[in-house]
Design a protein around this motif. Sequence first.
Motif, mmCIF file in Angstrom:
data_model
loop_
_atom_site.group_PDB
_atom_site.id
_atom_site.type_symbol
_atom_site.label_atom_id
_atom_site.label_comp_id
_atom_site.label_asym_id
_atom_site.label_seq_id
_atom_site.Cartn_x
_atom_site.Cartn_y
_atom_site.Cartn_z
ATOM 1 N N THR A 15 0.857 -1.187 0.000
ATOM 2 C CA THR A 15 0.000 0.000 0.000
ATOM 3 C C THR A 15 0.892 1.235 0.000
ATOM 4 N N THR A 16 0.300 2.370 -0.273
ATOM 5 C CA THR A 16 1.044 3.615 -0.240
ATOM 6 C C THR A 16 1.444 3.931 1.199
ATOM 7 N N SER A 17 2.475 4.745 1.344
ATOM 8 C CA SER A 17 2.985 5.106 2.663
ATOM 9 C C SER A 17 2.046 6.082 3.357
ATOM 10 N N PRO A 18 1.898 5.958 4.693
ATOM 11 C CA PRO A 18 1.077 6.934 5.435
ATOM 12 C C PRO A 18 1.787 8.259 5.674
ATOM 13 N N PHE A 19 3.061 8.378 5.283
ATOM 14 C CA PHE A 19 3.815 9.583 5.611
ATOM 15 C C PHE A 19 3.206 10.836 4.983
ATOM 16 N N GLU A 20 2.654 10.706 3.782
ATOM 17 C CA GLU A 20 2.023 11.868 3.153
ATOM 18 C C GLU A 20 0.787 12.297 3.935
ATOM 19 N N ALA A 21 0.026 11.321 4.432
ATOM 20 C CA ALA A 21 -1.150 11.646 5.243
ATOM 21 C C ALA A 21 -0.725 12.311 6.550
ATOM 22 N N PHE A 22 0.378 11.836 7.137
ATOM 23 C CA PHE A 22 0.892 12.488 8.351
ATOM 24 C C PHE A 22 1.186 13.962 8.076
ATOM 25 N N ALA A 23 1.879 14.230 6.958
ATOM 26 C CA ALA A 23 2.291 15.598 6.640
ATOM 27 C C ALA A 23 1.070 16.508 6.421
ATOM 28 N N ARG A 24 0.060 16.008 5.713
ATOM 29 C CA ARG A 24 -1.152 16.804 5.477
ATOM 30 C C ARG A 24 -1.860 17.113 6.801
ATOM 31 N N PHE A 25 -1.953 16.116 7.637
ATOM 32 C CA PHE A 25 -2.617 16.285 8.931
ATOM 33 C C PHE A 25 -1.894 17.311 9.795
ATOM 34 N N GLU A 26 -0.589 17.230 9.839
ATOM 35 C CA GLU A 26 0.195 18.182 10.631
ATOM 36 C C GLU A 26 -0.009 19.610 10.137
#
Length: 212
Positions: A15-26
């Motif tokens: 699956t795609t990495s959650p790191f991009e979602a972390f960055a958007r959330f921050e």
Amino acid sequence: MMVEAVIFDFGGVLTTSPFEAFARFEQECGYPADVIRNTNAANHLENAWAKFERAEIDLDAFDRLFAEESLALGGAAVRGREVLPLLAGDLRPDMVEALMRIGEQFKTGCITNNLPANAIGSQAGRSLYVAEVMALFDHVIESAKIGLRKPDPRIYQMMTEALGVRPERCVYLDDLGVNLKPAREMGMTTIKVTNAAQAIAELETATGMKLS
């Protein structure tokens, strides 16, 4: 080297990495950049995240401890419950196709650091595709079920024993370097996944198969 088995991480690989979602959330919440990743990385063997993935603490304790750790490390109290919904990445169909082709010729395994089954709440669609992909492997090891997590060397040894192969006959894929190191030290060929095209190209080289 004669390859007999290919072992995959799940999140960030299939699956795609959650790191991009972390960055958007921050950014949306006004939290310091990378506070979630930095909290995950600090004391990575015994922090709240590690304990939760080994099912040593419950959701309430994780929620509180993650906030305490993120405040101490990054200056923002990020609740653990806020982070969990960000983990659901999108399936990479080309990686799943590669897994299916590899399974026709080699043994396959999945070693995943995951959370207790009820941690993220009801995500029926995600659970369905996770179950379908997991069924493709010859053997799956989930951290929350066995009380061990990567990069503990024992979890890789458990996989090689379950598959009946020597480490030097294995290829292992993960998106985190810290999880690749023990596998490499055991003798496995390792691939650090940054994207699907790169991972598939390196898998083709390692296995001699045409996967794309």
